[in-house]
Design a protein around this motif. Sequence first.
Motif, PDB file in Angstrom:
ATOM      1  N   GLN A 171       0.905  -1.234   0.065  1.00 25.30           N
ATOM      2  CA  GLN A 171       0.098  -0.039   0.121  1.00 25.30           C
ATOM      3  C   GLN A 171       0.850   1.281   0.068  1.00 25.30           C
ATOM      4  OE1 GLN A 171      -2.711  -0.611   3.366  1.00 25.30           O
ATOM      5  NE2 GLN A 171      -4.166  -1.176   1.862  1.00 25.30           N
ATOM      6  N   ARG A 172       2.082   1.040   0.602  1.00 31.80           N
ATOM      7  CA  ARG A 172       3.000   2.276   0.671  1.00 31.80           C
ATOM      8  C   ARG A 172       3.480   2.386  -0.743  1.00 31.80           C
ATOM      9  NH1 ARG A 172       4.136   3.674   6.070  1.00 31.80           N
ATOM     10  NH2 ARG A 172       3.341   1.787   7.480  1.00 31.80           N
ATOM     11  N   PRO A 196       0.409   3.133  -4.087  1.00 28.70           N
ATOM     12  CA  PRO A 196      -0.739   3.700  -3.372  1.00 28.70           C
ATOM     13  C   PRO A 196      -2.116   3.837  -4.581  1.00 28.70           C
ATOM     14  CG  PRO A 196       0.896   5.391  -4.105  1.00 28.70           C
ATOM     15  CD  PRO A 196       1.239   3.919  -4.064  1.00 28.70           C
TER      16      PRO A 196
END
Length: 541
Positions: A309-310, A313
């Motif tokens: 997710q980082r 995004p």
Amino acid sequence: MSEPDHEAFFNTHRNSNVENLVIPIRDGFFSSKYKPVDYKHLHELAAVEKMASEKIQLKIKKTEQFSKHNKEQMLLKQHRQVWWQEHKRLSENRQKAEAEIKAFLDEESHKHKFFVDMKDLEHKLSEERDTYQTNTIAPIWQLQENLKLWLNEMQCYLSEESCLKFKINPVEMLQQIKSVKKQQKPILEFLILESLALEREMEDYKTEHFLSQALAHSFEEKNGLFLEVPSALLSLECPYPDLKTFLISECRKLASGYWSKLQEIDQQLEVLCSNTEWNEEDQWIFQAVINQYPSDLQKKTKLCLDVLQRYLPHKSRHDLVLQWKAQQEEAAKLDAAIAARRKEEKDEKERIQKEQEIIRRAQEKEKVKKYWAEKQLKWQKQEEKNLQHLEELRKLMSKQAVKDRERVKFRQALLEKRLLEKKELALQAAHKEEEKKKCLELLQQQVAVVAKLDPARVVADTVASKARMGIRTKEEFDIQKPLFQLHTYNEQQIISDPRLRVELALREAGLHKTLYAKEILPKIPPLKLPRRDMESTAFKM
């Protein structure tokens, strides 16, 4: 006691309440029991409660933020541990690769000029990397250290506003950070463009290489090359042609099985690549993140999704989970296929080993039969040799028995002859002894002492008895007369020895203990040399 009447109590209480409610309405607003409402006071109470509720909500939000921050820090801590292990592994691999490249360039630089140019390029790139680290990376690290120091100072002086304003200037900090970002922005853009250009160049080269390989070898050629029997197996020396043919056929069967499995895996990969909607870069990031985290790590799924997710995004958590599940399913299928293939390989290997064991046992049985046949033949030959040798020994023993009997007879005759000679010698010795005794008797008779007959001597006094009776006691007794007669040297003979005289002279001069005295005294000869048979040789070793 009887039970209380609860129903009557409840009815009475309910009636009284109704009367109390009816009285204020009946009397109106001017009743003595009715008071006007103080809305101002109520607003104040509502404001106080509202403020308390807002404070509680603020505390809840702070608690949630603190919990979220702690959770974030815990995740980052776990990520750092994994990243540190991955960084360590990559650093070791990089050092190993650089050492291998350096060793290869050092070895080949003496043969080809190309490797010399590569070595010079490597040295140039190393200098550029050091310069970039000094000019770009070092200031960022210094700024990071300064920011950490400033944050620590801000935490120390939170309660001292004047001191905080005096020591730390946030505007100056922001300006410094913006200037560093402004300086690094063109450098990072240039590096990104250069990295993309290099990646495109490598991709083009890889595509050209694969196309050339594909054009150079068709499917049938690849299949033929894959199924080709190794030259080491063809040139293998084997005393059994059937075994060699069997091994070659088994090798071809094994290669064909691997080729079919490889085609299945290629088809699965093509289907997987065609069905996915992710681009190549996202797939690379996804695979790199998954490979960083070991399979036995606790909460691997949670950590991987957090990092994805980082890094991605623009992808939703649902898409990441679907991709994760798809990869897990594909990995499970591949693991199952690998496990099945390994099982087949193991079964095939065991089958080959069993067949080889059967062949080996048959060969060993044949060898054992051959060995026992040769051994039996050797035993028969040895037995024939032993029988022949035994027959020869018997003949020799019969001849030797005849010789022994003749020898015994000869020895017996010789023994009888010696016994007769010994008897004759004994008779001669006895005869000589008798003659000797006769001669001695004649000689004894010639020198024998004839004593005169003196009977008075037997009854006469002895010298001792006369002494007891005092006969002849008045005779003078010489006290100087020695008790016994001595046979030795006198004083004159001792003084005449030159060794004694020299020793006395040295003693009078006080030189009898010197080395000169010890050396000269043994060399002085006696007055009369001793006999040769009296000389001792014990100390002449």
